[in-house]
Motif scaffolding. Structure first.
Motif, short mmCIF file in Angstrom:
data_model
loop_
_atom_site.label_atom_id
_atom_site.label_comp_id
_atom_site.label_asym_id
_atom_site.label_seq_id
_atom_site.Cartn_x
_atom_site.Cartn_y
_atom_site.Cartn_z
N ALA A 29 43.33 40.29 27.67
CA ALA A 29 42.01 40.31 28.16
C ALA A 29 42.13 39.46 29.61
CB ALA A 29 40.96 39.59 27.29
N SER A 30 43.38 39.91 30.33
CA SER A 30 43.17 39.31 31.66
C SER A 30 42.95 37.88 31.81
CB SER A 30 42.21 40.17 32.53
OG SER A 30 42.51 40.33 33.88
N ASP A 31 42.46 37.44 33.04
CA ASP A 31 42.31 36.14 33.29
C ASP A 31 41.08 35.32 32.54
OD1 ASP A 31 42.62 33.59 34.85
OD2 ASP A 31 40.47 33.83 35.52
N THR A 32 40.17 36.28 32.20
CA THR A 32 39.12 35.80 31.36
C THR A 32 39.48 35.42 29.84
OG1 THR A 32 37.81 37.36 32.53
CG2 THR A 32 36.86 36.46 30.54
N PHE A 79 32.45 31.99 39.11
CA PHE A 79 33.12 32.13 37.99
C PHE A 79 33.32 30.65 37.14
CE2 PHE A 79 34.85 35.96 40.00
CZ PHE A 79 34.80 36.81 39.15
N TRP A 94 32.13 29.71 33.40
CA TRP A 94 32.81 28.76 32.39
C TRP A 94 32.02 27.75 31.96
CZ3 TRP A 94 35.58 32.67 31.69
CH2 TRP A 94 36.42 33.17 32.49
N THR A 140 37.99 25.94 38.82
CA THR A 140 38.59 26.98 39.45
C THR A 140 39.36 26.55 40.41
OG1 THR A 140 36.68 28.55 38.43
CG2 THR A 140 38.02 29.61 40.43
N ASN A 180 40.51 28.49 42.92
CA ASN A 180 40.12 29.15 44.29
C ASN A 180 38.72 29.82 43.88
OD1 ASN A 180 40.52 30.36 47.03
ND2 ASN A 180 40.36 32.24 45.90
N THR A 220 36.70 32.61 43.95
CA THR A 220 37.11 33.97 44.40
C THR A 220 35.75 34.61 45.05
OG1 THR A 220 38.29 34.25 42.46
CG2 THR A 220 38.13 36.08 44.01
N ASP A 232 41.34 27.56 36.11
CA ASP A 232 41.33 28.94 36.31
C ASP A 232 42.02 29.28 37.87
OD1 ASP A 232 40.91 31.47 37.27
OD2 ASP A 232 38.70 31.32 36.87
N THR A 288 43.27 32.26 39.13
CA THR A 288 43.62 33.69 39.44
C THR A 288 43.87 34.30 40.72
OG1 THR A 288 43.21 35.62 38.12
CG2 THR A 288 41.29 34.56 38.96
N SER A 289 42.90 33.58 41.55
CA SER A 289 42.98 33.81 42.84
C SER A 289 43.79 33.01 43.76
CB SER A 289 41.65 34.19 43.49
OG SER A 289 40.85 33.19 43.03
N SER A 304 45.91 36.35 36.37
CA SER A 304 46.07 37.68 35.90
C SER A 304 47.01 38.53 36.88
CB SER A 304 44.84 38.52 35.90
OG SER A 304 44.53 38.78 37.34
N GLN A 325 46.40 41.23 38.40
CA GLN A 325 45.96 42.25 39.25
C GLN A 325 45.62 41.72 40.67
OE1 GLN A 325 44.13 41.54 36.64
NE2 GLN A 325 42.01 41.52 37.12
N LYS A 326 45.54 40.28 40.76
CA LYS A 326 45.32 39.59 41.77
C LYS A 326 46.13 39.48 42.98
CE LYS A 326 40.81 37.89 41.40
NZ LYS A 326 40.31 39.06 40.65
C1 LIG Z 1 38.50 32.82 39.62
C2 LIG Z 1 38.23 34.07 38.75
N1 LIG Z 1 37.90 33.80 37.46
C3 LIG Z 1 37.95 34.74 36.56
C4 LIG Z 1 37.90 36.01 37.12
C5 LIG Z 1 37.84 37.27 36.08
O1 LIG Z 1 39.44 37.75 35.70
P1 LIG Z 1 39.77 39.16 35.01
O2 LIG Z 1 38.79 40.21 35.45
O3 LIG Z 1 40.88 39.23 35.41
O4 LIG Z 1 39.49 38.61 33.49
C6 LIG Z 1 37.96 36.34 38.46
C7 LIG Z 1 38.06 37.86 38.76
O5 LIG Z 1 38.22 38.00 39.82
C8 LIG Z 1 38.29 35.56 39.21
O6 LIG Z 1 38.23 35.47 40.53
#
Ligand SMILES: Cc1ncc(COP(=O)(O)O)c(C=O)c1O
Length: 384
Positions: free
Chosen positions: A71-74, A98, A102, A140, A142, A144, A167, A169-170, A188, A190-191
């Motif tokens: 389930a990706s970054d989430t 984001f 959380w 977080t 960065n 996003t 977090d 991810t970006s 994740s 895909q970033k």
């Molecule tokens: C800072 C941040 N956290 C969480 C997410 C959610 O990531 P994902 O869709 O990969 O679960 C994103 C997606 O853009 C994000 O930018």
């Protein structure tokens, strides 16, 4: 204004899924272990290759564990929150949607009573000096949706008692991260890598592992969040023995992009590519009075999710200003110049240009005259 002559060679400026790496074609996936078990020798080797290459490129400290999770970054963030929180008080930092997500989950789902939410408006960071590192701290790296990043890790206590859950991810693969000051780091594929969506990555410090082995949350844990077995860390997960079935196509794609990262010079090159994209936007903003960064402090400007807003020099009234970025984005999409550059739905109206490492600075440079053009079209149509 006449249309510029040159279009970006690649119009993909989305903040996720992000542009594939330069030179990517579906052929890059031809070695995928399709139709094979992820628990076969071949499957396991590919999953381990993702983990080992990632650790090496990022320079994860000795003793840090890294897992591919659902389930990706989430998924990775929720797995950490549900597995680790509740042992002590919690500080959550939020400066865009984001982080707020959380904070809401910690408050409304985990129902942590001893919770402080340190929040700020889009464009600025909360007061980092007021964070209490005797508590668990969630943030977080960065933002996003606001384009505001932590400027460095100086504000994080190296001798903290609580855990830091980040977090990133970006940020991961495009920015420096103070690994030793972070106990959980998530992202994740895909970033920044421009990989396929589906799976998350979860890095754990030895202190995070210690918490997992010494503390059991009061709430039930779904199978896909469980990192321990009989009170001990499940080491297999950190060797690529995933909790459930991964996409071997997404795994192959991740290996491809990691090989690309290695071939261009690793982390330093990835970071330089992202910074060059920010430089290209910064040069344009510096000479353009009607646009500004959403980030107020230049030290916090994100090089990946580059968020822009119309400035006070823009003559449009407030209502026209609030719809202008979406209309500009639509004009540029129709010209096949830029896709997906309207700001996030939860952010103040604006544009968001992805400047992660898979994007070419020459494409960002080619985009800026088109931003001028789309703005001129708006002014013409509103007679401003
Ligand atoms: C800072 C941040 N956290 C969480 C997410 C959610 O990531 P994902 O869709 O990969 O679960 C994103 C997606 O853009 C994000 O930018």
């Amino acid at each position: 204004m006449l249309k510029p002559n040159t279009k970006p060679a690649n119009p993909n400026f989305s903040s996720g899924p992000c542009s594939k790496r330069p030179g990517w074609t579906p052929e890059c996936l031809s070695d995928a272990a399709l139709g094979r078990s992820h628990r076969s020798g071949l499957g396991k080797a590919k999953l381990a290759s993702v983990i080992d290459r990632t650790k090496a490129i990022l320079g994860l400290p000795e003793g840090y564990r890294l897992a591919i999770v659902p389930a990706s970054d989430t998924g990775a963030v929720e797995m950490a929150l549900w597995s680790l929180l509740g042992a002590r008080g919690v500080d959550v930092l939020t400066w865009e949607s984001f982080g707020m997500g959380w904070a809401n989950d910690i408050k409304n789902q985990l129902k942590i009573d001893d919770l402080r939410v340190l929040a700020s408006e889009y464009g600025v960071l909360p007061d980092l000096a007021s964070v209490d590192f005797s508590r668990d701290v969630i943030f977080t790296w960065n933002g996003t949706t606001s384009g505001v990043r932590s400027p460095n890790g100086d504000w994080i206590d190296a001798d903290r008692e609580g855990l830091t859950i980040c977090d990133a991810t970006s940020a991961v693969f495009a920015m420096d991260l103070p690994w030793e000051k972070l106990d959980v780091i998530t992202w994740s594929w895909q970033k920044i890598l421009g990989g396929e969506a589906a799976h998350g990555m979860l890095a754990l410090s030895p202190r995070a592992v210690e918490r997992l082995e010494s503390y059991t949350p009061s709430w039930p844990l779904p199978k896909i969040f469980r990192m321990t077995k009989g009170g001990k860390i499940n080491e297999g997960i950190f060797r690529g023995e995933t909790i459930n079935t991964p996409s071997m196509l997404a795994v192959e794609d991740c290996i491809d992009t990691l090989k690309w990262a290695e071939s261009i010079g690793g982390l330093a090159a990835l970071k330089a590519r992202s910074e060059a994209n920010l430089d290209a936007v910064r040069a344009w903003v510096a000479k353009t009075d009607w646009i500004e960064f959403l980030a107020k402090d230049p030290a916090t400007l994100s090089s990946t999710s580059i968020c822009l807003a119309l400035s006070d020099a823009c003559p449009l009234d407030d209502e026209a200003k609030s719809t202008a970025p979406k209309r500009m984005a639509a004009l540029l999409e129709a010209e096949n110049v830029a896709y997906d550059i309207a700001g996030h739905r939860d952010a103040p109206p604006g544009l968001r240009i992805w400047g992660g490492s898979t994007v070419e600075a020459s494409d960002v440079e080619a985009l800026t005259p088109w931003l001028e053009w789309s703005y001129s079209q708006l002014l013409e149509s509103t007679n401003a």
